[in-house]
Design a protein around this motif. Structure first.
Motif, PDB file in Angstrom:
ATOM      1  N   ASN A   1     -16.532  20.422  -6.020  1.00 13.25           N
ATOM      2  CA  ASN A   1     -18.013  20.147  -6.414  1.00 13.25           C
ATOM      3  C   ASN A   1     -18.659  19.936  -5.193  1.00 13.25           C
ATOM      4  O   ASN A   1     -19.048  18.780  -4.934  1.00 13.25           O
ATOM      5  CB  ASN A   1     -18.094  18.703  -7.304  1.00 13.25           C
ATOM      6  CG  ASN A   1     -19.470  18.445  -8.052  1.00 13.25           C
ATOM      7  OD1 ASN A   1     -20.486  19.182  -7.705  1.00 13.25           O
ATOM      8  ND2 ASN A   1     -19.493  17.603  -8.852  1.00 13.25           N
TER       9      ASN A   1
ATOM     10  N   PRO B   1     -27.046  12.204  -8.763  1.00  8.95           N
ATOM     11  CA  PRO B   1     -26.068  12.245  -9.561  1.00  8.95           C
ATOM     12  C   PRO B   1     -26.264  11.280 -10.509  1.00  8.95           C
ATOM     13  O   PRO B   1     -27.193  10.479 -10.760  1.00  8.95           O
ATOM     14  CB  PRO B   1     -24.919  11.790  -8.834  1.00  8.95           C
ATOM     15  CG  PRO B   1     -25.462  11.203  -7.366  1.00  8.95           C
ATOM     16  CD  PRO B   1     -26.873  11.884  -7.353  1.00  8.95           C
TER      17      PRO B   1
ATOM     18  N   HIS C   1     -14.603  15.357  -3.334  1.00 10.00           N
ATOM     19  CA  HIS C   1     -15.673  16.254  -4.254  1.00 10.00           C
ATOM     20  C   HIS C   1     -14.981  17.514  -4.109  1.00 10.00           C
ATOM     21  O   HIS C   1     -15.908  18.536  -4.242  1.00 10.00           O
ATOM     22  CB  HIS C   1     -16.840  16.155  -3.582  1.00 10.00           C
ATOM     23  CG  HIS C   1     -17.466  14.838  -3.587  1.00 10.00           C
ATOM     24  ND1 HIS C   1     -18.006  14.377  -4.761  1.00 10.00           N
ATOM     25  CD2 HIS C   1     -17.898  14.259  -2.393  1.00 10.00           C
ATOM     26  CE1 HIS C   1     -18.598  13.108  -4.377  1.00 10.00           C
ATOM     27  NE2 HIS C   1     -18.663  12.932  -3.101  1.00 10.00           N
TER      28      HIS C   1
ATOM     29  N   LEU D   1     -22.338  18.160  -5.546  1.00 17.05           N
ATOM     30  CA  LEU D   1     -22.342  16.458  -5.186  1.00 17.05           C
ATOM     31  C   LEU D   1     -22.078  16.148  -3.908  1.00 17.05           C
ATOM     32  O   LEU D   1     -22.976  15.314  -3.319  1.00 17.05           O
ATOM     33  CB  LEU D   1     -21.287  15.839  -6.178  1.00 17.05           C
ATOM     34  CG  LEU D   1     -21.460  14.512  -6.424  1.00 17.05           C
ATOM     35  CD1 LEU D   1     -22.908  13.979  -6.722  1.00 17.05           C
ATOM     36  CD2 LEU D   1     -20.226  13.852  -7.420  1.00 17.05           C
TER      37      LEU D   1
END
Length: 123
Positions: free
Chosen positions: A34, A123, A31, A37
């Motif tokens: 990100n 998600p 990730h 996430l």
């Protein structure tokens, strides 16, 4: 998976925070760029696989995330030298020390307009 919880709540939280830290470290490369996430996946891991209640999972992943991000940094908060109005930060390798007013931390970091906060996102 049923996990037997230790009698001591602090020991339980410490072990679950460590599990969150290990999860974050293992999956960080998946990730890059990100963190939101990654954070959400770690919370889901604790709640789904280890059956930690959601509110506790979020708290422990937040702590583990902060620990993971700070491990590579050498600066430390000197709790004993700090007070309710001043945070004392030290650099053990250079011996430098900084006294930072807490209100300045609040104004420049916590209350900043561009402050991003990690939140649970599915998600």
């Amino acid at each position: 998976m049923n996990v037997a919880t230790p009698c001591d709540p602090q020991e339980y939280e410490a072990s679950m925070q460590l599990a969150a830290l290990f999860f974050l470290q293992r999956h960080q490369a998946e990730h890059l760029g990100n963190d939101q996430l990654l954070f959400s996946r770690a919370v889901q891991h604790l709640t789904g696989s280890l059956e930690v209640p959601l509110h506790i999972s979020e708290k422990l992943v937040t702590r583990a995330y902060g620990e993971m991000k700070c491990r590579s940094k050498r600066h430390q908060l000197d709790v004993e030298a700090s007070s309710t109005s001043v945070a004392v930060v030290t650099d053990p390798s250079s011996g430098l020390t900084w006294a930072v007013p807490v209100n300045l931390i609040y104004e420049r970091i916590i209350n900043a307009a561009d402050n991003r906060r990690l939140r649970l996102v599915t998600p």
